[in-house]
Design a protein around this motif. Structure first.
Motif, mmCIF file in Angstrom:
data_model
loop_
_atom_site.group_PDB
_atom_site.id
_atom_site.type_symbol
_atom_site.label_atom_id
_atom_site.label_comp_id
_atom_site.label_asym_id
_atom_site.label_seq_id
_atom_site.Cartn_x
_atom_site.Cartn_y
_atom_site.Cartn_z
ATOM 1 N N LYS A 176 -48.821 12.489 4.411
ATOM 2 C CA LYS A 176 -48.304 13.836 4.683
ATOM 3 C C LYS A 176 -47.341 13.827 5.863
ATOM 4 N N ALA A 177 -47.665 13.053 6.893
ATOM 5 C CA ALA A 177 -46.794 12.978 8.070
ATOM 6 C C ALA A 177 -45.466 12.305 7.725
ATOM 7 N N GLN A 178 -45.510 11.283 6.897
ATOM 8 C CA GLN A 178 -44.271 10.612 6.486
ATOM 9 C C GLN A 178 -43.367 11.559 5.710
ATOM 10 N N LYS A 179 -43.955 12.435 4.919
ATOM 11 C CA LYS A 179 -43.159 13.368 4.120
ATOM 12 C C LYS A 179 -42.357 14.337 4.992
ATOM 13 N N VAL A 180 -42.821 14.596 6.210
ATOM 14 C CA VAL A 180 -42.070 15.472 7.108
ATOM 15 C C VAL A 180 -41.214 14.673 8.092
ATOM 16 N N GLY A 181 -41.130 13.356 7.888
ATOM 17 C CA GLY A 181 -40.252 12.514 8.698
ATOM 18 C C GLY A 181 -40.846 11.988 9.982
ATOM 19 N N TYR B 186 -65.055 18.189 5.432
ATOM 20 C CA TYR B 186 -64.378 17.573 6.561
ATOM 21 C C TYR B 186 -63.016 18.223 6.750
ATOM 22 N N THR B 187 -62.498 18.067 7.934
ATOM 23 C CA THR B 187 -61.133 18.439 8.269
ATOM 24 C C THR B 187 -60.571 17.321 9.128
ATOM 25 N N MET B 188 -59.383 16.860 8.793
ATOM 26 C CA MET B 188 -58.701 15.863 9.608
ATOM 27 C C MET B 188 -57.287 16.368 9.842
ATOM 28 N N LYS B 189 -56.891 16.363 11.112
ATOM 29 C CA LYS B 189 -55.547 16.837 11.422
ATOM 30 C C LYS B 189 -54.940 15.995 12.529
ATOM 31 N N GLY B 190 -53.618 16.033 12.571
ATOM 32 C CA GLY B 190 -52.896 15.302 13.599
ATOM 33 C C GLY B 190 -51.509 15.893 13.764
ATOM 34 N N LEU B 191 -50.919 15.653 14.907
ATOM 35 C CA LEU B 191 -49.588 16.154 15.206
ATOM 36 C C LEU B 191 -48.565 15.094 14.816
ATOM 37 N N ALA B 192 -47.703 15.426 13.848
ATOM 38 C CA ALA B 192 -46.641 14.525 13.422
ATOM 39 C C ALA B 192 -45.519 14.576 14.455
ATOM 40 N N VAL B 193 -45.083 13.400 14.884
ATOM 41 C CA VAL B 193 -44.016 13.316 15.895
ATOM 42 C C VAL B 193 -42.955 12.307 15.460
ATOM 43 N N ARG B 194 -41.767 12.484 16.022
ATOM 44 C CA ARG B 194 -40.665 11.541 15.795
ATOM 45 C C ARG B 194 -40.311 10.956 17.146
ATOM 46 N N TYR B 195 -40.195 9.619 17.192
ATOM 47 C CA TYR B 195 -39.822 8.975 18.436
ATOM 48 C C TYR B 195 -38.380 9.279 18.784
ATOM 49 N N ARG B 196 -38.136 9.458 20.079
ATOM 50 C CA ARG B 196 -36.760 9.672 20.562
ATOM 51 C C ARG B 196 -36.148 8.327 20.856
ATOM 52 N N GLY B 197 -34.825 8.221 20.664
ATOM 53 C CA GLY B 197 -34.126 6.962 20.959
ATOM 54 C C GLY B 197 -34.209 6.608 22.427
ATOM 55 N N ASP B 198 -34.175 5.332 22.694
ATOM 56 C CA ASP B 198 -34.306 4.863 24.095
ATOM 57 C C ASP B 198 -33.052 5.019 24.863
#
Length: 132
Positions: free
Chosen positions: A95-100, A120-132
């Motif tokens: 699911k996280a990959q689908k939102v990039g 059950y419930t499992m959740k997480g915050l999808a994040v995108r790494y910023r360039g260095d």
């Protein structure tokens, strides 16, 4: 003659070390599953800067079957084992990959049960790494 004895003694001492170096444990040791993106549980965090995308979540609720009902004042056969939790994490990763997302942070797993249902419930915050 002394030289031959020395070589034999050295070989005798070296041979167990050679065999020990070739030894592989019968039970493979695993560090856990590898996901295509980074996964950080609630007590971990990435060491790279990131931008939040959105929360992703999966959940499920099901009625208890006869095997899971109370048996002599003990609740048996409830909850998810480690393999099931790994599969649930993999679903969350998809699911996280689908939102990039490049990573999931603050991943939380909650299991609940009552006299008639479990879930059950499992959740997480999808994040995108910023360039260095």
């Amino acid at each position: 003659m002394a030289k031959t004895r020395l070589v034999r003694a050295f070989s005798f001492l070296l041979l167990p070390c050679v065999f020990a170096a070739c030894f592989r444990p019968a039970i493979p040791i695993s560090t856990g599953p590898n996901y295509p993106i980074d996964v950080f549980m609630s007590d971990q965090s990435p060491d790279r800067p990131y931008t939040e995308i959105q929360w992703v979540e999966i959940s499920h609720e099901d009625t208890l079957d006869a095997r899971q009902k109370k048996e002599s004042n003990r609740m048996v056969y409830r909850g998810n084992d480690a393999q099931t939790k790994d599969l649930l994490t993999a679903q969350l990763v998809i699911k996280a990959q689908k939102v990039g997302a490049d990573a999931l942070i603050n991943v939380q797993y909650r299991y609940f049960t009552s006299a008639t249902v479990e879930g059950y419930t499992m959740k997480g915050l999808a994040v995108r790494y910023r360039g260095d």
